[in-house]
Design an enzyme around this catalytic site. Structure first.
Site, PDB file in Angstrom:
ATOM      1  N   GLU A 151      -7.058   0.679  -4.338  1.00 27.05           N
ATOM      2  CA  GLU A 151      -7.044   0.594  -2.870  1.00 27.05           C
ATOM      3  C   GLU A 151      -8.354   0.048  -2.288  1.00 27.05           C
ATOM      4  O   GLU A 151      -8.334  -0.864  -1.465  1.00 27.05           O
ATOM      5  CB  GLU A 151      -6.691   1.963  -2.271  1.00 27.05           C
ATOM      6  CG  GLU A 151      -5.226   2.309  -2.474  1.00 27.05           C
ATOM      7  CD  GLU A 151      -4.904   3.786  -2.319  1.00 27.05           C
ATOM      8  OE1 GLU A 151      -5.746   4.540  -1.809  1.00 27.05           O
ATOM      9  OE2 GLU A 151      -3.791   4.179  -2.713  1.00 27.05           O
ATOM     10  N   ASP A 181       0.886  -1.165   0.000  1.00 25.33           N
ATOM     11  CA  ASP A 181       0.000   0.000   0.000  1.00 25.33           C
ATOM     12  C   ASP A 181       0.922   1.213   0.000  1.00 25.33           C
ATOM     13  O   ASP A 181       1.522   1.534   1.029  1.00 25.33           O
ATOM     14  CB  ASP A 181      -0.880  -0.047   1.257  1.00 25.33           C
ATOM     15  CG  ASP A 181      -1.618   1.267   1.518  1.00 25.33           C
ATOM     16  OD1 ASP A 181      -1.601   2.155   0.643  1.00 25.33           O
ATOM     17  OD2 ASP A 181      -2.215   1.391   2.614  1.00 25.33           O
ATOM     18  N   ASP A 197     -12.625   5.334   3.434  1.00 23.80           N
ATOM     19  CA  ASP A 197     -11.165   5.427   3.603  1.00 23.80           C
ATOM     20  C   ASP A 197     -10.764   6.877   3.834  1.00 23.80           C
ATOM     21  O   ASP A 197     -10.752   7.687   2.912  1.00 23.80           O
ATOM     22  CB  ASP A 197     -10.470   4.862   2.351  1.00 23.80           C
ATOM     23  CG  ASP A 197      -8.942   4.910   2.455  1.00 23.80           C
ATOM     24  OD1 ASP A 197      -8.416   5.528   3.408  1.00 23.80           O
ATOM     25  OD2 ASP A 197      -8.270   4.328   1.587  1.00 23.80           O
ATOM     26  N   LYS A 233       3.276  11.307  -3.929  1.00 18.50           N
ATOM     27  CA  LYS A 233       2.217  10.614  -4.662  1.00 18.50           C
ATOM     28  C   LYS A 233       1.278  11.611  -5.352  1.00 18.50           C
ATOM     29  O   LYS A 233       0.703  11.331  -6.387  1.00 18.50           O
ATOM     30  CB  LYS A 233       1.443   9.745  -3.671  1.00 18.50           C
ATOM     31  CG  LYS A 233       0.380   8.847  -4.274  1.00 18.50           C
ATOM     32  CD  LYS A 233      -0.142   7.886  -3.225  1.00 18.50           C
ATOM     33  CE  LYS A 233      -1.374   7.149  -3.645  1.00 18.50           C
ATOM     34  NZ  LYS A 233      -1.846   6.219  -2.606  1.00 18.50           N
TER      35      LYS A 233
HETATM   36  P1  ADP Z   1      -2.586   7.413   3.826  1.00 17.04           P
HETATM   37  O1  ADP Z   1      -3.280   8.697   3.592  1.00 17.04           O
HETATM   38  O2  ADP Z   1      -1.163   7.472   3.391  1.00 17.04           O
HETATM   39  O3  ADP Z   1      -3.305   6.218   3.305  1.00 17.04           O
HETATM   40  P2  ADP Z   1      -3.149   6.488   6.560  1.00 17.04           P
HETATM   41  O4  ADP Z   1      -4.355   5.775   6.157  1.00 17.04           O
HETATM   42  O5  ADP Z   1      -2.086   5.699   7.233  1.00 17.04           O
HETATM   43  O6  ADP Z   1      -2.447   7.285   5.401  1.00 17.04           O
HETATM   44  O7  ADP Z   1      -3.601   7.668   7.530  1.00 17.04           O
HETATM   45  C1  ADP Z   1      -2.716   8.529   8.119  1.00 17.04           C
HETATM   46  C2  ADP Z   1      -3.459   9.558   8.910  1.00 17.04           C
HETATM   47  O8  ADP Z   1      -4.159   8.929   9.990  1.00 17.04           O
HETATM   48  C3  ADP Z   1      -2.546  10.593   9.530  1.00 17.04           C
HETATM   49  O9  ADP Z   1      -3.053  11.890   9.308  1.00 17.04           O
HETATM   50  C4  ADP Z   1      -2.581  10.260  11.011  1.00 17.04           C
HETATM   51  O10 ADP Z   1      -2.409  11.404  11.822  1.00 17.04           O
HETATM   52  C5  ADP Z   1      -3.975   9.691  11.163  1.00 17.04           C
HETATM   53  N1  ADP Z   1      -4.107   8.829  12.338  1.00 17.04           N
HETATM   54  C6  ADP Z   1      -3.397   7.722  12.633  1.00 17.04           C
HETATM   55  N2  ADP Z   1      -3.762   7.206  13.820  1.00 17.04           N
HETATM   56  C7  ADP Z   1      -4.743   8.006  14.287  1.00 17.04           C
HETATM   57  C8  ADP Z   1      -5.537   8.021  15.490  1.00 17.04           C
HETATM   58  N3  ADP Z   1      -5.363   7.101  16.444  1.00 17.04           N
HETATM   59  N4  ADP Z   1      -6.447   8.997  15.641  1.00 17.04           N
HETATM   60  C9  ADP Z   1      -6.607   9.942  14.702  1.00 17.04           C
HETATM   61  N5  ADP Z   1      -5.901   9.994  13.552  1.00 17.04           N
HETATM   62  C10 ADP Z   1      -4.974   9.048  13.355  1.00 17.04           C
HETATM   63 MG    MG Z   2      -4.321   4.814   2.446  1.00 15.27          MG
END
Ligand code: ADP
Ligand code: MG
Length: 607
Positions: A173, A7, A197, A68
């Site tokens: 995704e 991912d 998502d 990205k």
């Molecule tokens: P991507 O956008 O790359 O797919 P993710 O799905 O890993 O990324 O999401 C990352 C985001 O999730 C970040 O902004 C992070 O701050 C937020 N995040 C991660 N854990 C938590 C949590 N426990 N509570 C709130 N936000 C969170």
């Molecule tokens: Mg993601």
């Protein structure tokens, strides 16, 4: 050789594999199951992931993230322009209109394209997998957002090629998340699911039907600029205002202070997903003044309430497009770190029912999980569980060509299942037309000027004929990776022209990819050398320390001749000086010094 699932996220990436019939999410060298999609360049090395993100506040000009968003896009693209405006690193216009990231690495300017940054993240995930599996890994399934167009998909593949990975398949995704859901649910009944998502910078909604390992996407929606980082920013603005009010100091134009405050806010935000209140503390935020603030969950929700509402509006819109009501959704699958926010879960629980919100799938890992299962599926490295997945995806945008020099003639409609082949038989618009310019567009607007030009080709040397007489067989084909090939055939002259849109101007040429591969190898070698050198230096420093310590011990004073002991201590001092003056010494030079000191110690029987 197992195939892995990756991912490649905008803010975080994750890598998984099927091992002994089980999907395993692999931990990086820091022990984390997700890795920031960050690459940083310093005076001495190139860092990826946690190390790059950690150093960002002190090296923000050379810390690259969210590449990205730039992949497969032109510099002049309005999305690219608005993103660049917010990036602390420099992005310039490359010779072929591509965005180029400009950083300082090892005291020299280095220009990189977004695909190269992507390749560095991919390579680090590949290393994570290799360390876990103990063998070389090349085959990979990579996920991309559903709305990625051809150029963006091709750019993702190019990034993999630069990292010397072999892409078995790109999958969307949400599709990967649906696979994870399919593996998790107890029975094989037909279910209509909604995948919500919410990541770091993007928000995607997908509605799909899942039955017996068949996944059928019905509709998609979302916002490419909505996610956790917007929530962080709301907190930053709030506290910057508070700091200004309390201390009379404005930090808005101080990138280092803003970035340190943002880091603290993100940390506290995560805690608010389990606690109801948290402190936000930054030592010496600005002008040596410490910052201490408090945020309650209620305040956080309040600061973001319009953004949270927006996500629910999008869900409703997407349900509408699919012709479904909320109560017709059987399960809601949460994906992305930001779905851990309690208020978001509550709002979804109000719209659907609370018991429809699936809580058994890890939102950070679902996409990589599904990609790994699919990779195993493709390599036949499967168990019964994972085996028979077939996915049916849809095109995110309509595809067609231009007619009358301005109108869009759609050949493949938006939300059509892929792979797909459609034909169309256009003709000429004027009498005695001797050439036809086929321009391929994607988009929903009737006028081509409002859609996105993907590429074009010309069929010429046509015999003069009245308009409407010559006919062409035009074929649009989208393969299972979502890559489009368009061909046109003129039967009278036997002329045939074809383009794979992946070869459009936004695409990298093969020679350029080769060059980047070489650069990647070169810098990897340099980094490896640097690490080896630094390791040798540490070892020698430790050794000098040990020698000095035992040289000064009572035992040494009793057993070794005083003059010999002084020789050793003198040598220790010299070695320390040598290290100080030879900060760029190579590994073998350092080892040579190490050996000299060691030999001296053996000669006088110390240690
Ligand atoms: P991507 O956008 O790359 O797919 P993710 O799905 O890993 O990324 O999401 C990352 C985001 O999730 C970040 O902004 C992070 O701050 C937020 N995040 C991660 N854990 C938590 C949590 N426990 N509570 C709130 N936000 C969170
Ligand atoms: Mg993601």
């Amino acid at each position: 050789m197992p195939a892995i699932g990756i991912d490649l996220g905008t803010t975080f990436s994750c890598v998984a594999v099927v091992k002994n019939g089980q999907v395993e999410v692999m931990q990086n060298d820091r022990g984390n199951r997700i890795t920031p999609s960050y690459v940083a360049f310093t005076e001495t090395e190139q860092l990826v992931g946690d190390a790059a993100k950690d150093g960002a506040t002190n090296n923000f000009k050379n810390t690259v993230f969210q590449s990205k968003r730039l992949m497969g896009r032109a510099y002049d693209d309005t999305n690219v322009q608005s993103d660049i405006a917010t990036f602390p690193f420099e992005v310039i216009k490359g010779s072929d209109d591509k965005p180029i990231i400009k950083v300082t690495h090892r005291n020299a300017t280095r220009e990189l394209c977004p695909e190269e940054i992507g390749s560095m993240v991919l390579r680090s995930l590949q290393e994570t997998a290799q360390a876990f599996l103990g063998e070389k890994i090349r085959d990979v399934v990579i996920t991309v957002p559903h709305y990625f167009n051809d150029a963006q998909r091709t750019a993702t593949k190019d990034a993999a090629t630069i990292a010397d990975l072999n892409v078995l398949r790109l999958i969307n995704e949400p599709t990967a998340a649906a696979i994870a859901y399919g593996l998790d649910k107890a029975n094989n009944d037909l279910k209509t699911i909604l995948i919500f998502d919410l990541g770091g910078g993007t928000f995607d909604v997908t509605i799909a039907k899942v039955k017996d390992r068949n996944i059928d996407v019905l509709a998609t929606g979302g916002d490419t600029h909505l996610g956790g980082e917007d929530f962080d920013n709301r907190m930053v603005e709030h506290f910057a205002r508070e700091f200004l009010k309390k201390e009379g100091i404005s930090i808005y134009k101080n990138p280092r202070a803003m970035s340190r405050l943002r880091k603290a806010c993100e940390h506290s935000k995560r805690i608010l997903s389990s606690a109801t209140q948290e402190n936000v503390i930054v030592d010496a935020l600005c002008d040596g003044i410490d910052f201490k603030g408090v945020i309650t969950r209620a305040k956080f929700d309040d600061l973001n309430s319009d953004l949270f509402d927006q996500t629910i509006d999008t869900v409703e819109k997407t349900l509408n497009e699919a012709g479904l009501k909320a109560d017709e959704i059987d399960d809601v699958v949460l994906v992305g770190g930001s779905t851990r926010i309690i208020r978001i879960r509550e709002m979804l629980g109000e719209l659907f029912e609370d018991n429809k919100i699936r809580k058994t799938i890890n939102p950070d890992e679902a996409v990589a999980y599904g990609a790994a299962a699919f990779a195993a599926n493709l390599t036949n490295d499967v168990t019964n569980e994972i085996e028979q997945f077939t996915i049916s995806d849809v095109t995110p945008l309509s595809l067609g060509f231009e007619v009358r020099g301005r109108d869009m003639c759609t050949v493949i409609k938006r939300n059509s299942k892929i792979p797909i082949t459609n034909h169309s038989s256009p003709t000429t618009a004027f009498d005695n037309q001797t050439s036809v310019h086929f321009k391929i567009f994607e988009g929903e607007r009737p006028a081509t000027k409002d859609n996105h030009l993907l590429g074009s080709f010309v069929i010429d040397e046509l015999p003069p004929q009245p308009k409407g007489v010559p006919t062409f067989d035009t074929k649009f084909h989208i393969d299972s990776n979502g890559i489009l090939t368009v061909s046109a055939y003129h039967a009278d002259t036997g002329q045939q022209k074809e383009i794979t849109i992946a070869y459009g101007k936004e695409r990298l040429s093969t020679t350029r990819i080769k060059r980047m591969q070489t650069a990647a190898e070169m810098f990897k070698k340099a980094d490896d050398e640097y690490r080896a050198q630094s390791e040798a230096r540490n070892k020698l420093e430790d050794f000098v320390y040990t020698v000095k310590k035992s040289g000064n011990s009572r035992t040494a004073k009793q057993t070794i001749l005083e003059s010999d002991r002084q020789t050793i201590l003198k040598k220790c001092h010299e070695t320390e000086k040598w290290l100080e003056y030879h900060s760029a010494a190579e590994k073998n030079e350092i080892e040579c010094e190490h050996k000299k000191l060691k030999d001296l110690c053996s000669k006088y029987s110390l240690l």
